[in-house]
Design a protein around this motif. Structure first.
Motif, mmCIF file in Angstrom:
data_model
loop_
_atom_site.group_PDB
_atom_site.id
_atom_site.type_symbol
_atom_site.label_atom_id
_atom_site.label_comp_id
_atom_site.label_asym_id
_atom_site.label_seq_id
_atom_site.Cartn_x
_atom_site.Cartn_y
_atom_site.Cartn_z
ATOM 1 N N SER A 170 -17.904 -4.032 -20.355
ATOM 2 C CA SER A 170 -19.284 -4.275 -19.910
ATOM 3 C C SER A 170 -19.352 -4.415 -18.400
ATOM 4 O O SER A 170 -20.311 -3.958 -17.766
ATOM 5 N N GLY A 171 -18.341 -5.061 -17.811
ATOM 6 C CA GLY A 171 -18.311 -5.186 -16.358
ATOM 7 C C GLY A 171 -18.265 -3.835 -15.669
ATOM 8 O O GLY A 171 -18.954 -3.597 -14.669
ATOM 9 N N VAL A 172 -17.454 -2.936 -16.205
ATOM 10 C CA VAL A 172 -17.375 -1.587 -15.650
ATOM 11 C C VAL A 172 -18.724 -0.878 -15.778
ATOM 12 O O VAL A 172 -19.188 -0.206 -14.843
ATOM 13 N N ALA A 173 -19.378 -1.027 -16.930
ATOM 14 C CA ALA A 173 -20.686 -0.394 -17.133
ATOM 15 C C ALA A 173 -21.735 -0.958 -16.184
ATOM 16 O O ALA A 173 -22.566 -0.218 -15.643
ATOM 17 N N LEU A 174 -21.696 -2.269 -15.949
ATOM 18 C CA LEU A 174 -22.631 -2.885 -15.010
ATOM 19 C C LEU A 174 -22.373 -2.399 -13.586
ATOM 20 O O LEU A 174 -23.317 -2.129 -12.831
ATOM 21 N N ARG A 175 -21.127 -2.305 -13.199
ATOM 22 C CA ARG A 175 -20.779 -1.781 -11.876
ATOM 23 C C ARG A 175 -21.315 -0.368 -11.690
ATOM 24 O O ARG A 175 -21.809 -0.009 -10.624
ATOM 25 N N ALA A 176 -21.205 0.430 -12.736
ATOM 26 C CA ALA A 176 -21.672 1.811 -12.651
ATOM 27 C C ALA A 176 -23.171 1.896 -12.403
ATOM 28 O O ALA A 176 -23.658 2.881 -11.841
ATOM 29 N N GLU A 177 -23.922 0.855 -12.809
ATOM 30 C CA GLU A 177 -25.369 0.816 -12.569
ATOM 31 C C GLU A 177 -25.722 0.073 -11.292
ATOM 32 O O GLU A 177 -26.904 -0.178 -11.033
ATOM 33 N N GLY A 178 -24.724 -0.297 -10.492
ATOM 34 C CA GLY A 178 -24.984 -0.855 -9.170
ATOM 35 C C GLY A 178 -24.961 -2.354 -9.063
ATOM 36 O O GLY A 178 -25.218 -2.902 -7.981
ATOM 37 N N PHE A 179 -24.665 -3.082 -10.152
ATOM 38 C CA PHE A 179 -24.564 -4.541 -10.071
ATOM 39 C C PHE A 179 -23.238 -4.905 -9.388
ATOM 40 O O PHE A 179 -22.182 -4.365 -9.727
ATOM 41 N N THR A 180 -23.302 -5.812 -8.428
ATOM 42 C CA THR A 180 -22.145 -6.033 -7.556
ATOM 43 C C THR A 180 -21.513 -7.411 -7.676
ATOM 44 O O THR A 180 -20.366 -7.591 -7.243
ATOM 45 N N VAL A 181 -22.222 -8.398 -8.232
ATOM 46 C CA VAL A 181 -21.692 -9.760 -8.334
ATOM 47 C C VAL A 181 -21.679 -10.141 -9.807
ATOM 48 O O VAL A 181 -22.686 -10.575 -10.365
ATOM 49 N N THR A 238 -34.734 -4.418 -13.870
ATOM 50 C CA THR A 238 -34.704 -5.067 -12.560
ATOM 51 C C THR A 238 -34.179 -4.124 -11.493
ATOM 52 O O THR A 238 -33.298 -3.295 -11.759
ATOM 53 N N GLU A 239 -34.715 -4.252 -10.305
ATOM 54 C CA GLU A 239 -34.202 -3.491 -9.170
ATOM 55 C C GLU A 239 -33.198 -4.307 -8.359
ATOM 56 O O GLU A 239 -32.583 -3.792 -7.428
ATOM 57 N N GLU A 240 -33.024 -5.595 -8.710
ATOM 58 C CA GLU A 240 -32.102 -6.461 -7.990
ATOM 59 C C GLU A 240 -30.694 -6.254 -8.530
ATOM 60 O O GLU A 240 -30.416 -6.502 -9.705
ATOM 61 N N ARG A 241 -29.803 -5.826 -7.673
ATOM 62 C CA ARG A 241 -28.434 -5.540 -8.098
ATOM 63 C C ARG A 241 -27.409 -6.479 -7.469
ATOM 64 O O ARG A 241 -26.256 -6.470 -7.876
ATOM 65 N N GLY A 242 -27.815 -7.274 -6.487
ATOM 66 C CA GLY A 242 -26.856 -8.078 -5.750
ATOM 67 C C GLY A 242 -26.815 -9.546 -6.131
ATOM 68 O O GLY A 242 -26.036 -10.307 -5.552
ATOM 69 N N ARG A 243 -27.633 -9.968 -7.088
ATOM 70 C CA ARG A 243 -27.626 -11.364 -7.511
ATOM 71 C C ARG A 243 -26.636 -11.561 -8.655
ATOM 72 O O ARG A 243 -26.300 -10.619 -9.376
ATOM 73 N N PRO A 244 -26.131 -12.792 -8.863
ATOM 74 C CA PRO A 244 -25.062 -13.017 -9.839
ATOM 75 C C PRO A 244 -25.465 -12.688 -11.281
ATOM 76 O O PRO A 244 -26.534 -13.087 -11.748
ATOM 77 N N VAL A 245 -24.578 -11.983 -11.953
ATOM 78 C CA VAL A 245 -24.733 -11.625 -13.356
ATOM 79 C C VAL A 245 -23.547 -12.211 -14.127
ATOM 80 O O VAL A 245 -22.398 -12.098 -13.686
ATOM 81 N N LEU A 246 -23.812 -12.836 -15.266
ATOM 82 C CA LEU A 246 -22.765 -13.334 -16.143
ATOM 83 C C LEU A 246 -22.560 -12.360 -17.294
ATOM 84 O O LEU A 246 -23.501 -12.050 -18.022
ATOM 85 N N ASP A 247 -21.337 -11.878 -17.448
ATOM 86 C CA ASP A 247 -20.952 -11.064 -18.590
ATOM 87 C C ASP A 247 -20.299 -12.008 -19.590
ATOM 88 O O ASP A 247 -19.118 -12.339 -19.487
ATOM 89 N N LEU A 248 -21.086 -12.467 -20.552
ATOM 90 C CA LEU A 248 -20.635 -13.464 -21.524
ATOM 91 C C LEU A 248 -19.906 -12.774 -22.669
ATOM 92 O O LEU A 248 -20.452 -11.884 -23.312
ATOM 93 N N GLY A 249 -18.663 -13.203 -22.937
ATOM 94 C CA GLY A 249 -17.839 -12.501 -23.911
ATOM 95 C C GLY A 249 -17.392 -11.167 -23.358
ATOM 96 O O GLY A 249 -17.495 -10.133 -24.013
ATOM 97 N N CYS A 250 -16.877 -11.200 -22.126
ATOM 98 C CA CYS A 250 -16.596 -9.972 -21.374
ATOM 99 C C CYS A 250 -15.466 -9.141 -21.958
ATOM 100 O O CYS A 250 -15.343 -7.955 -21.658
#
Length: 204
Positions: A69-80, A52-64
């Motif tokens: 995983s949150g840090v890894a997602l942030r590094a790829e540009g996911f913001t919410v 996906t190219e969408e980085r600003g829509r809500p993502v759930l890190d289940l079993g965070c």
């Protein structure tokens, strides 16, 4: 001497037993996994980013957990990113990271309660496994996804051998509730020679 937990990570029971195990592991979790070459959070973040190219829509890190995983997602540009986990001590560690919009403790055997379609994507790294989230968790995750939403998750060697999550995944695919976007087998924990499939599905 600091207690080591990794050898027992696939031996505990479900529910409260698993919650207590991860509560006890929380303070040394990041260090022990780093020592052993745990690469799956980054693999999952990269796979979701490729889908996906969408980085600003809500993502759930289940079993965070502690927030790897949150840090890894942030590094790829996911913001919410919202993080959910049954372990209060794991969440306490995750709070120290600047990765999440919301952190929430959930019941280990309870339903995933949130409005239907609340998330554009869900990531579950090392969560769908015997003793943790059962195969039926896939159904609950699909309910939380918006139409066309993506889910990226890993199935490690133990889970693949068990087969129950694979059976549920195939049933949902055959029922037309999801489609496979990508699936790649690779490293999971390097020091143990363990691998995992990283899978991306789309809700149909």
């Amino acid at each position: 001497m600091v207690k080591k937990f990794l050898d027992d990570a696939y031996r505990h029971g479900p529910g409260l037993e698993a919650e207590r195990f991860y509560d006890a592991w929380a303070d040394s979790y990041d260090e022990e996994l780093a020592e052993n070459g745990y690469v799956t959070p980054r693999r999952c973040a990269l796979s979701l980013a490729a889908a996906t190219e969408e980085r600003g829509r809500p993502v759930l890190d289940l079993g965070c957990g502690t927030g790897l995983s949150g840090v890894a997602l942030r590094a790829e540009g996911f913001t919410v990113i919202d993080g959910w986990d049954p372990s209060a001590e794991m969440i306490r560690r995750a709070e120290a990271r600047d990765a999440y919009r919301v952190l929430r403790q959930i019941e280990p055997d309870g339903p995933l309660t949130a409005p239907a379609g609340a998330y554009a994507a869900i990531v579950a790294v090392g969560v769908l496994a015997p003793g943790l989230a059962p195969p039926e968790a896939l159904d609950q995750c699909l309910r939380l996804l918006a139409p066309g939403g993506l889910m990226c998750f890993s199935l490690n060697d133990f889970t693949i051998a068990d087969g129950a999550h694979e059976v549920r995944l195939k049933a949902l695919e055959e029922a037309g509730k999801l489609e496979l976007v990508s699936r790649e087998y690779g490293e999971h924990i390097r020091s143990r020679g363990m691998g995992a499939d990283v899978i991306v599905i789309r809700k149909t």
